[in-house]
Design a protein around this motif. Structure first.
Motif, PDB file in Angstrom:
ATOM      1  N   LEU A   1       0.813  -1.208   0.000  1.00  0.00           N
ATOM      2  CA  LEU A   1       0.000   0.000   0.000  1.00  0.00           C
ATOM      3  C   LEU A   1       0.850   1.263   0.000  1.00  0.00           C
ATOM      4  O   LEU A   1       0.618   2.187  -0.789  1.00  0.00           O
ATOM      5  N   PHE A   2       1.834   1.310   0.889  1.00  0.00           N
ATOM      6  CA  PHE A   2       2.639   2.513   1.056  1.00  0.00           C
ATOM      7  C   PHE A   2       4.020   2.413   0.422  1.00  0.00           C
ATOM      8  O   PHE A   2       4.670   3.420   0.175  1.00  0.00           O
ATOM      9  N   GLY A   3       4.504   1.180   0.229  1.00  0.00           N
ATOM     10  CA  GLY A   3       5.862   1.009  -0.264  1.00  0.00           C
ATOM     11  C   GLY A   3       6.858   0.771   0.847  1.00  0.00           C
ATOM     12  O   GLY A   3       8.060   0.678   0.605  1.00  0.00           O
ATOM     13  N   PHE A   4       6.388   0.662   2.091  1.00  0.00           N
ATOM     14  CA  PHE A   4       7.285   0.377   3.214  1.00  0.00           C
ATOM     15  C   PHE A   4       6.468  -0.223   4.347  1.00  0.00           C
ATOM     16  O   PHE A   4       5.255  -0.036   4.430  1.00  0.00           O
ATOM     17  N   ASP A   5       7.136  -0.986   5.209  1.00  0.00           N
ATOM     18  CA  ASP A   5       6.504  -1.545   6.397  1.00  0.00           C
ATOM     19  C   ASP A   5       6.746  -0.604   7.569  1.00  0.00           C
ATOM     20  O   ASP A   5       7.620   0.265   7.513  1.00  0.00           O
ATOM     21  N   THR A   6       5.990  -0.805   8.646  1.00  0.00           N
ATOM     22  CA  THR A   6       6.136   0.118   9.762  1.00  0.00           C
ATOM     23  C   THR A   6       5.808  -0.561  11.089  1.00  0.00           C
ATOM     24  O   THR A   6       5.207  -1.635  11.131  1.00  0.00           O
ATOM     25  N   VAL A   7       6.209   0.080  12.159  1.00  0.00           N
ATOM     26  CA  VAL A   7       5.958  -0.407  13.518  1.00  0.00           C
ATOM     27  C   VAL A   7       4.458  -0.351  13.811  1.00  0.00           C
ATOM     28  O   VAL A   7       3.783   0.611  13.417  1.00  0.00           O
ATOM     29  N   PRO A   8       3.894  -1.348  14.499  1.00  0.00           N
ATOM     30  CA  PRO A   8       2.492  -1.268  14.918  1.00  0.00           C
ATOM     31  C   PRO A   8       2.332  -0.210  16.016  1.00  0.00           C
ATOM     32  O   PRO A   8       2.514  -0.492  17.202  1.00  0.00           O
ATOM     33  N   GLY A   9       1.993   1.001  15.599  1.00  0.00           N
ATOM     34  CA  GLY A   9       1.906   2.110  16.543  1.00  0.00           C
ATOM     35  C   GLY A   9       0.509   2.402  17.023  1.00  0.00           C
ATOM     36  O   GLY A   9       0.276   3.418  17.682  1.00  0.00           O
ATOM     37  N   ASP A  10      -0.457   1.522  16.701  1.00  0.00           N
ATOM     38  CA  ASP A  10      -1.852   1.797  17.040  1.00  0.00           C
ATOM     39  C   ASP A  10      -2.338   1.005  18.249  1.00  0.00           C
ATOM     40  O   ASP A  10      -3.534   0.884  18.471  1.00  0.00           O
ATOM     41  N   GLY A  11      -1.412   0.485  19.039  1.00  0.00           N
ATOM     42  CA  GLY A  11      -1.780  -0.239  20.254  1.00  0.00           C
ATOM     43  C   GLY A  11      -1.568  -1.731  20.172  1.00  0.00           C
ATOM     44  O   GLY A  11      -1.502  -2.410  21.200  1.00  0.00           O
ATOM     45  N   GLY A  12      -1.448  -2.281  18.952  1.00  0.00           N
ATOM     46  CA  GLY A  12      -1.290  -3.718  18.809  1.00  0.00           C
ATOM     47  C   GLY A  12      -0.040  -4.260  19.469  1.00  0.00           C
ATOM     48  O   GLY A  12      -0.045  -5.344  20.059  1.00  0.00           O
ATOM     49  N   SER A  13       1.052  -3.496  19.398  1.00  0.00           N
ATOM     50  CA  SER A  13       2.306  -3.976  19.988  1.00  0.00           C
ATOM     51  C   SER A  13       2.209  -4.101  21.501  1.00  0.00           C
ATOM     52  O   SER A  13       2.945  -4.879  22.116  1.00  0.00           O
ATOM     53  N   ALA A  14       1.300  -3.351  22.125  1.00  0.00           N
ATOM     54  CA  ALA A  14       1.096  -3.461  23.573  1.00  0.00           C
ATOM     55  C   ALA A  14       0.090  -4.554  23.911  1.00  0.00           C
ATOM     56  O   ALA A  14       0.276  -5.309  24.874  1.00  0.00           O
ATOM     57  N   LEU A  15      -0.973  -4.675  23.116  1.00  0.00           N
ATOM     58  CA  LEU A  15      -2.088  -5.532  23.487  1.00  0.00           C
ATOM     59  C   LEU A  15      -1.959  -6.961  22.996  1.00  0.00           C
ATOM     60  O   LEU A  15      -2.366  -7.903  23.690  1.00  0.00           O
ATOM     61  N   VAL A  16      -1.423  -7.154  21.786  1.00  0.00           N
ATOM     62  CA  VAL A  16      -1.341  -8.512  21.228  1.00  0.00           C
ATOM     63  C   VAL A  16      -0.557  -9.459  22.143  1.00  0.00           C
ATOM     64  O   VAL A  16      -0.986 -10.594  22.365  1.00  0.00           O
ATOM     65  N   PRO A  17       0.598  -9.034  22.711  1.00  0.00           N
ATOM     66  CA  PRO A  17       1.323  -9.956  23.602  1.00  0.00           C
ATOM     67  C   PRO A  17       0.549 -10.340  24.857  1.00  0.00           C
ATOM     68  O   PRO A  17       0.902 -11.319  25.517  1.00  0.00           O
ATOM     69  N   LEU A  18      -0.490  -9.584  25.194  1.00  0.00           N
ATOM     70  CA  LEU A  18      -1.326  -9.949  26.337  1.00  0.00           C
ATOM     71  C   LEU A  18      -2.358 -11.007  25.979  1.00  0.00           C
ATOM     72  O   LEU A  18      -2.946 -11.641  26.858  1.00  0.00           O
ATOM     73  N   HIS A  19      -2.583 -11.209  24.681  1.00  0.00           N
ATOM     74  CA  HIS A  19      -3.607 -12.150  24.218  1.00  0.00           C
ATOM     75  C   HIS A  19      -3.020 -13.425  23.621  1.00  0.00           C
ATOM     76  O   HIS A  19      -3.741 -14.413  23.487  1.00  0.00           O
ATOM     77  N   MET A  20      -1.753 -13.399  23.238  1.00  0.00           N
ATOM     78  CA  MET A  20      -1.144 -14.543  22.571  1.00  0.00           C
ATOM     79  C   MET A  20       0.154 -14.933  23.265  1.00  0.00           C
ATOM     80  O   MET A  20       0.805 -14.105  23.909  1.00  0.00           O
ATOM     81  N   PHE A  21       0.555 -16.202  23.094  1.00  0.00           N
ATOM     82  CA  PHE A  21       1.874 -16.617  23.535  1.00  0.00           C
ATOM     83  C   PHE A  21       2.919 -15.825  22.748  1.00  0.00           C
ATOM     84  O   PHE A  21       2.667 -15.413  21.606  1.00  0.00           O
ATOM     85  N   PRO A  22       4.092 -15.575  23.345  1.00  0.00           N
ATOM     86  CA  PRO A  22       5.088 -14.713  22.699  1.00  0.00           C
ATOM     87  C   PRO A  22       5.416 -15.094  21.265  1.00  0.00           C
ATOM     88  O   PRO A  22       5.487 -14.226  20.390  1.00  0.00           O
TER      89      PRO A  22
END
Length: 277
Positions: free
Chosen positions: A159-180
């Motif tokens: 879409l943009f031509g580059f990847d990026t850090v999950p800055g919308d909260g996923g990087s904080a919340l996903v590890p609380l819901h899934m095994f590392p």
């Protein structure tokens, strides 16, 4: 129809009945239409402000977040930017075009973590991008079994031509819901899961056939309404301390890093770069 007092939040519709507030996320195409008409509608910001208002609304005891149309994505991976517009290299102004969105991301997640009222995610369509972090920020998650859930930050080359850090909260919340290891695969490889797969790994509460979604959420809502509002409120606050702590540790840095990724792309003249330089 949006409940009186909630009309300013253009990117969401808020309906209140029998102590339950239903917050419907507008499809990104609808937000694009509003923007073309001169609206400043922004899902990140409007959702956060609507939730903050609901937190103080004594007529509301339970909040349900869902998509505005059954079977359609909650939101698309990203707004449909015209080619060569928002991402063209240019001097950085203040506020930068991403400022409002990141402010909204923080407001949304901090309010979800701090508000005393239970919040149910009723996932009635694919949950992609910011919407999946909204889902993981809710207290209870019920999804139609065929819904696809994905964090697409590390798959934005298309879409943009580059990847990026999950800055919308996923990087904080996903590890609380899934095994590392699962969380890493989900975030680093942008691996999509169906709601059924997430339920099997214990990352959400229930994945149900589309025709049962309304009934399951309604039953859960009635069970909550039958309990002491004060006991629910304090139980939620205690349980959410871990979430609030994780957001405090992570979300500012993650948002900043994503912003840096966008600025780096603009500063490089829009060239794709897969190396650290």
């Amino acid at each position: 129809m949006t409940h009186a007092g909630y009309e300013p939040f253009e990117a969401v519709e808020v309906e209140i009945a029998d102590a339950v507030a239903t917050v419907k996320l507008l499809a990104m195409e609808r937000i694009a239409v509003l923007s073309a008409q001169g609206s400043q509608a922004d899902l990140h910001f409007d959702l956060g402000r609507a939730l903050a208002r609901l937190r103080e609304d004594d007529a509301v005891r339970v909040v349900v977040i869902t998509g505005i149309v059954d079977g359609e994505p909650w939101v698309l991976p990203a707004p449909p930017y015209p080619e060569g517009s928002a991402l063209d290299p240019q001097p950085v102004d203040f506020p930068d075009w991403m400022w409002k969105g990141f402010m909204g991301v923080r407001l949304t997640h901090q309010t979800l973590a701090e508000m005393e009222k239970p919040v149910i995610a009723k996932v009635n369509g694919d949950c992609i991008g910011f919407s999946q972090s909204i889902m993981f920020g809710c207290d209870l998650i019920v999804a139609r079994e065929d819904a696809v859930v994905a964090d697409v930050h590390m798959d934005l080359q298309k879409l943009f031509g580059f990847d990026t850090v999950p800055g919308d909260g996923g990087s904080a919340l996903v590890p609380l819901h899934m095994f590392p290891a699962k969380a890493m695969e989900y975030l680093l490889l942008a691996k999509p899961y169906t709601a059924s797969e997430l339920a099997q790994m214990g990352a959400i509460n229930y994945a149900v056939p589309a025709e049962r979604l309304d009934d399951v959420v309604a039953d859960m809502t009635q069970q909550l309404l039958a309990k002491s509002a004060y006991a629910l409120a304090m139980t939620k606050r205690v349980v959410k301390r871990r979430v609030a702590e994780q957001l405090n540790l992570t979300i500012d840095a993650a948002s900043a890093y994503e912003w840096v990724n966008f600025l780096h792309y603009r500063g490089s003249g829009g060239k794709k770069n897969t190396r650290l330089e």
